[in-house]
Design a protein around this motif. Structure first.
Motif, PDB file in Angstrom:
ATOM      1  N   LYS A   1       0.826  -1.205   0.000  1.00  0.00           N
ATOM      2  CA  LYS A   1       0.000   0.000   0.000  1.00  0.00           C
ATOM      3  C   LYS A   1       0.863   1.258   0.000  1.00  0.00           C
ATOM      4  CE  LYS A   1      -4.428  -1.117   2.167  1.00  0.00           C
ATOM      5  NZ  LYS A   1      -5.457  -0.545   3.027  1.00  0.00           N
TER       6      LYS A   1
ATOM      7  N   HIS B   1      -8.402   3.421  -4.501  1.00  0.00           N
ATOM      8  CA  HIS B   1      -8.868   3.438  -3.114  1.00  0.00           C
ATOM      9  C   HIS B   1      -7.853   2.863  -2.134  1.00  0.00           C
ATOM     10  CE1 HIS B   1     -12.848   5.012  -3.670  1.00  0.00           C
ATOM     11  NE2 HIS B   1     -13.030   4.225  -4.712  1.00  0.00           N
ATOM     12  N   THR B   2      -6.850   2.162  -2.636  1.00  0.00           N
ATOM     13  CA  THR B   2      -5.933   1.502  -1.711  1.00  0.00           C
ATOM     14  C   THR B   2      -4.522   2.068  -1.767  1.00  0.00           C
ATOM     15  OG1 THR B   2      -5.564  -0.170  -3.415  1.00  0.00           O
ATOM     16  CG2 THR B   2      -7.174  -0.702  -1.712  1.00  0.00           C
TER      17      THR B   2
ATOM     18  N   ARG C   1      -6.872  12.771  -6.393  1.00  0.00           N
ATOM     19  CA  ARG C   1      -7.661  11.554  -6.400  1.00  0.00           C
ATOM     20  C   ARG C   1      -9.032  11.745  -7.080  1.00  0.00           C
ATOM     21  NH1 ARG C   1      -6.271   7.228  -3.095  1.00  0.00           N
ATOM     22  NH2 ARG C   1      -4.543   8.389  -2.225  1.00  0.00           N
TER      23      ARG C   1
ATOM     24  N   GLU D   1     -11.213   1.569   0.959  1.00  0.00           N
ATOM     25  CA  GLU D   1     -10.350   2.607   1.520  1.00  0.00           C
ATOM     26  C   GLU D   1     -10.253   2.525   3.046  1.00  0.00           C
ATOM     27  OE1 GLU D   1     -11.039   5.991  -0.850  1.00  0.00           O
ATOM     28  OE2 GLU D   1      -9.957   7.333   0.496  1.00  0.00           O
ATOM     29  N   HIS D   2     -11.327   2.082   3.674  1.00  0.00           N
ATOM     30  CA  HIS D   2     -11.375   2.212   5.141  1.00  0.00           C
ATOM     31  C   HIS D   2     -11.405   0.906   5.910  1.00  0.00           C
ATOM     32  CE1 HIS D   2     -12.001   6.564   4.927  1.00  0.00           C
ATOM     33  NE2 HIS D   2     -12.668   6.295   3.824  1.00  0.00           N
TER      34      HIS D   2
END
Lengths: 211, 211, 211
Positions: free
Chosen positions: A6, A68-69, A77, C209-210
């Protein structure tokens, strides 16, 4: 995906995604133009466009997941999200037009639909040019901005062609069901050129901000 | 643009852009209403709306360019982008309706189209009011929010008028091609009022957040 | 709202908003399906859907106001905005379809419209599932992502159903005005399933994402 992965900056991947997407748009637009120019073997030709559209979906879906990662992105973004979505829309709409050509029991192609598809192909080629420039936008922003401008000009052409085509359809005393069918197909191709113009606007913004 | 110019805060310019845009929406909506009320000399009247739309495009394009190059903005960059886009959409749609009125070989104006254009004019005037308030939103947020609320009420009116008009068109045993033409024109004006409602929603959010 | 209230983190409220919105979508979609299955007492049934839609508008409006005034949010403000808007759109479109069913002097329901409404109900139930999962997304992201995937599959079904339905309508030698009416209604329900797919895409992004 591990935390380490990541954290690794692989932000260049997004440029490859945009380029891969743009290549599918060119491919799909060309197939749509061919279908309209030689309206034979229609189911096979429609399936070929559908296959390109599925390939594009995979590219877009993978890019969204990465967006998203991944911690590091080459630019904002939200702009990357918008760019991926709008490029994807162009091909979706070209495919939607092709599907209707396959399903609506059409005898004869409206000649103006070919001209419209030709405008979409020209726009897709300019899109590919603009997208390829993004990787080196600081070195040569002018070429990108020029391609964006031409995409806008082509959208205006498509818009004008759509309106005059509809006016002709209404005047010819055509069968109403035929008018409804062609109105839908023409509108789909024209909306594809609108989304391509959106792509140009997003790219222009990115270049103005970062180059 | 030099780095120094980029750094200079001229964020007030955006308020002038919004105001200039809103003025063109009022002008264009009024011209559309006039065209529908007195359906003569149609090509000249359509061209007048097109001219206003081109003027608006220039304003919007300049504002977008500034948005991407200026460091200081009066409020969130994404909100400014949305506001500029949605105001621009309203006039684009009014112009698109006018174009079709010019192209579709229309003999007689549908009376309900006039009522719908009148709602759009009323909404455009409220939009101008709301937009002018933004400059002093901390001093008088109530006036802005009231104008936004009225824009929402007017959109509901347009929505209702559109549906009852379509129901009437279907009932009158009209010629299908005439129905298709008017459905498109009515839908375009109604979508213009939708975009004006979007403008109201963006402005309301800005005021809630900053006033 | 006092500064202290603004500063208090009540970010959980947004999860309640999403859940309340999703519940209205399920309710509205079920009422639309019932209306199409038993096309009697139409004005009362249309009003029932309209009532649900008004309830949903209140929920959405309150959530937007909170979004603009609250400092702490459970995830990105832009994503919350998009999620609230797209869920709201689904019900708006279902209601728009119902209204037209009430207004357009329809004798007989197109059987395929029922199938399409059934797909929308199935999708709304999956949406409710996905939205309920958000509160605990770190504990069980898999269930949410699975529900999102099924919402996508259902959208593809709706898309396919819409196209084949239109092809049938064109073939049956139907009265053009009937075709125009049903095209509009079918398109509205299909667009509702598109917005539900957008909801799935936003949720998927949030989870990636979370969680």
């Amino acid at each position: 995906m591990t935390m380490l992965e990541k954290l690794m900056p692989k932000s260049d991947d997004f440029f490859s995604d945009f380029e891969a997407q743009a290549a599918t748009v060119v491919e799909g637009a060309k197939l749509l133009k061919l279908l309209l120019e030689d309206f034979t073997d229609v189911p096979r030709k429609c399936q070929a466009i559908k296959d390109v559209e599925h390939k594009a979906d995979d590219i877009t879906h993978r890019a969204f997941a990465r967006l998203h990662t991944q911690f590091i992105t080459p630019f904002d973004r939200a702009e990357i999200h918008r760019l991926l979505s709008r490029i994807d829309d162009v091909l979706d709409l070209a495919d939607a037009a092709a599907e209707r050509l396959g399903l609506y029991d059409i005898d004869q192609v409206l000649p103006e639909a070919r001209d419209l598809a030709a405008v979409l192909v020209a726009q897709a080629l300019k899109m590919e040019e603009a997208v390829k420039g993004l990787r080196n936008m600081k070195r040569d922003p002018g070429t990108i901005l020029e391609a964006c401008k031409e995409m806008n000009v082509l959208e205006n052409q498509a818009d004008h062609l759509t309106r005059t085509t509809m006016a002709k359809l209404f005047k010819r005393g055509n069968d109403p069901l035929t008018v409804i069918k062609w109105k839908e197909i023409i509108d789909l191709i024209e909306t594809a050129t609108d989304r391509a113009e959106d792509v140009a606007n997003v790219i222009e913004g990115v270049v103005l901000e970062h180059a």
